[in-house]
Design an enzyme around this catalytic site. Sequence first.
Site, PDB file in Angstrom:
ATOM      1  N   ARG A 125       9.629  25.776  24.995  1.00 19.92           N
ATOM      2  CA  ARG A 125      10.680  25.037  24.279  1.00 19.92           C
ATOM      3  C   ARG A 125      11.819  24.852  25.262  1.00 19.92           C
ATOM      4  O   ARG A 125      12.415  25.833  25.727  1.00 19.92           O
ATOM      5  CB  ARG A 125      11.139  25.817  23.042  1.00 19.92           C
ATOM      6  CG  ARG A 125      12.432  25.296  22.475  1.00 19.92           C
ATOM      7  CD  ARG A 125      12.744  25.818  21.107  1.00 19.92           C
ATOM      8  NE  ARG A 125      11.888  25.186  20.126  1.00 19.92           N
ATOM      9  CZ  ARG A 125      12.093  25.229  18.812  1.00 19.92           C
ATOM     10  NH1 ARG A 125      13.133  25.900  18.325  1.00 19.92           N
ATOM     11  NH2 ARG A 125      11.286  24.619  17.977  1.00 19.92           N
ATOM     12  N   HIS A 130       8.806  16.575  19.524  1.00 19.47           N
ATOM     13  CA  HIS A 130       8.410  17.867  18.932  1.00 19.47           C
ATOM     14  C   HIS A 130       7.000  17.691  18.357  1.00 19.47           C
ATOM     15  O   HIS A 130       6.796  17.618  17.146  1.00 19.47           O
ATOM     16  CB  HIS A 130       9.421  18.224  17.828  1.00 19.47           C
ATOM     17  CG  HIS A 130       9.379  19.663  17.398  1.00 19.47           C
ATOM     18  ND1 HIS A 130       8.496  20.587  17.920  1.00 19.47           N
ATOM     19  CD2 HIS A 130      10.122  20.341  16.477  1.00 19.47           C
ATOM     20  CE1 HIS A 130       8.710  21.764  17.347  1.00 19.47           C
ATOM     21  NE2 HIS A 130       9.681  21.646  16.467  1.00 19.47           N
ATOM     22  N   GLN A 164       5.433  19.967  15.623  1.00 20.86           N
ATOM     23  CA  GLN A 164       6.019  19.646  14.319  1.00 20.86           C
ATOM     24  C   GLN A 164       5.320  18.422  13.729  1.00 20.86           C
ATOM     25  O   GLN A 164       4.979  18.403  12.545  1.00 20.86           O
ATOM     26  CB  GLN A 164       7.518  19.378  14.476  1.00 20.86           C
ATOM     27  CG  GLN A 164       8.242  19.154  13.161  1.00 20.86           C
ATOM     28  CD  GLN A 164       8.266  20.404  12.305  1.00 20.86           C
ATOM     29  OE1 GLN A 164       8.699  21.439  12.754  1.00 20.86           O
ATOM     30  NE2 GLN A 164       7.799  20.305  11.076  1.00 20.86           N
ATOM     31  N   ASP A 211      16.283  15.642   9.019  1.00 20.10           N
ATOM     32  CA  ASP A 211      16.455  16.743   9.978  1.00 20.10           C
ATOM     33  C   ASP A 211      17.957  16.888  10.201  1.00 20.10           C
ATOM     34  O   ASP A 211      18.762  16.041   9.758  1.00 20.10           O
ATOM     35  CB  ASP A 211      15.709  16.392  11.285  1.00 20.10           C
ATOM     36  CG  ASP A 211      15.782  17.505  12.337  1.00 20.10           C
ATOM     37  OD1 ASP A 211      16.119  18.656  11.978  1.00 20.10           O
ATOM     38  OD2 ASP A 211      15.502  17.218  13.524  1.00 20.10           O
ATOM     39  N   CYS A 267      11.906  19.504   8.905  1.00 19.32           N
ATOM     40  CA  CYS A 267      11.271  20.433   9.859  1.00 19.32           C
ATOM     41  C   CYS A 267      11.878  21.825   9.795  1.00 19.32           C
ATOM     42  O   CYS A 267      11.233  22.790  10.209  1.00 19.32           O
ATOM     43  CB  CYS A 267      11.376  19.864  11.262  1.00 19.32           C
ATOM     44  SG  CYS A 267      13.078  19.616  11.782  1.00 19.32           S
ATOM     45  N   ARG A 275       2.927  24.740  10.170  1.00 23.81           N
ATOM     46  CA  ARG A 275       3.106  24.838  11.627  1.00 23.81           C
ATOM     47  C   ARG A 275       2.034  25.769  12.207  1.00 23.81           C
ATOM     48  O   ARG A 275       1.409  25.472  13.221  1.00 23.81           O
ATOM     49  CB  ARG A 275       4.498  25.395  11.963  1.00 23.81           C
ATOM     50  CG  ARG A 275       5.648  24.415  11.770  1.00 23.81           C
ATOM     51  CD  ARG A 275       5.612  23.267  12.761  1.00 23.81           C
ATOM     52  NE  ARG A 275       5.657  23.739  14.128  1.00 23.81           N
ATOM     53  CZ  ARG A 275       6.769  24.067  14.798  1.00 23.81           C
ATOM     54  NH1 ARG A 275       7.934  23.935  14.209  1.00 23.81           N
ATOM     55  NH2 ARG A 275       6.719  24.479  16.058  1.00 23.81           N
TER      56      ARG A 275
HETATM   57  N1   CP Z   1      10.977  23.392  13.033  1.00 27.60           N
HETATM   58  C1   CP Z   1      11.128  24.236  14.075  1.00 27.60           C
HETATM   59  O1   CP Z   1      10.713  23.982  15.196  1.00 27.60           O
HETATM   60  O2   CP Z   1      11.784  25.401  13.774  1.00 27.60           O
HETATM   61  P1   CP Z   1      12.309  26.493  14.825  1.00 27.60           P
HETATM   62  O3   CP Z   1      13.416  25.837  15.612  1.00 27.60           O
HETATM   63  O4   CP Z   1      12.790  27.629  13.996  1.00 27.60           O
HETATM   64  O5   CP Z   1      11.173  26.873  15.732  1.00 27.60           O
HETATM   65  N1  NVA Z   2      16.112  18.157  15.941  1.00 33.41           N
HETATM   66  C1  NVA Z   2      16.218  19.599  15.870  1.00 33.41           C
HETATM   67  C2  NVA Z   2      14.919  20.201  15.477  1.00 33.41           C
HETATM   68  C3  NVA Z   2      14.916  21.696  15.340  1.00 33.41           C
HETATM   69  C4  NVA Z   2      13.554  22.244  15.029  1.00 33.41           C
HETATM   70  C5  NVA Z   2      16.697  20.149  17.202  1.00 33.41           C
HETATM   71  O1  NVA Z   2      16.236  19.684  18.249  1.00 33.41           O
HETATM   72  O2  NVA Z   2      17.559  21.039  17.204  1.00 33.41           O
END
Ligand code: CP
Ligand code: NVA
Length: 307
Positions: A104, A131, A134, A226, A266, A294
Amino acid sequence: MKKDFIAISDYSPAELQEMLDLAVELKKERMTYGMNVPILQGKSLGMIFQKPSLRTRVSFEMGMQQLGGYAFYLSPQEIGLGQRESIADVSRVLSGYVDCLMARVFDHQHVLDLAKWASIPVINGLSDYNHPCQGMADALTILEEFGKLKGLNVVFLGDGNNVAVSLMHICTKLGANFVLASPEGYDLNPEALALGQKFAAESGAKITLLRDPHEAVKHADVIYTDTWTSMGQEAEAKKREAVFPPYQVNAGLVAEANKHAIVLHCLPAHRNHEITDEVADGAHSRLFPQAHNRMHAQKAILVKMLK
Ligand code: CP
Ligand code: NVA
């Protein structure tokens, strides 16, 4: 299958469907018997995080364990990706220790660089661009509800962000129409949109870009939202809070969609900002099955990458 899972756009509709079918199978197996066949026994997953996470971290870790494998977390402080050590070096070192990497990152280029240097599969656990894990869980949730994606109207309200990009790509790959209603200045990444248009032309789906959230939700089968401020954009939070309120998913807006419409997010949710408590906890919400998916979707991705 490709070596890495970096973007939905790298995969054909048939490959994506194959992964979703496997996710359904693995979920059913786990739900029926309380366990999976340990097909990833002896396999390990290193999880690199530059940003916080609940779902991604726990669902990958538990998913790996349920398949008989092992996963471990590497914090931003430990690795210092690109700071303490170059991405190329981190990638080549880890390739000798583990069988798969999940990362990530802030900058999408970093996950591409990890994949370039790694001799093992690299899975994108969110970047500033997309993502894809997701997107797979979203598709699985929609499939469970409607039995298909083809012909459905999937509406994303708010910021044309990383989550919106992967959702648009999985929808257009599998034939669902994608509608985005966003304020000016918060549109989709143009390259991602061009890819989406190509996938839509191939599958017979349609992409519609709007400003008006009310127009967008007419005929919606799925309403998705989101956060208005993604990780890394915290300095813009105040400015964003002023622009996005008309895009809030509340009971009034949901009532303008198809009666059977489901609401997805998400997570993490900023309750009573982009989504009200009433909707998040109401009859249309599928937020928690979606979060649980997920794990099931990622187990399928792991199996496809590691077997
Ligand atoms: N939706 C998602 O990726 O959640 P987290 O940021 O908690 O991993
Ligand atoms: N768009 C959000 C998604 C978190 C899972 C971010 O990037 O923070």
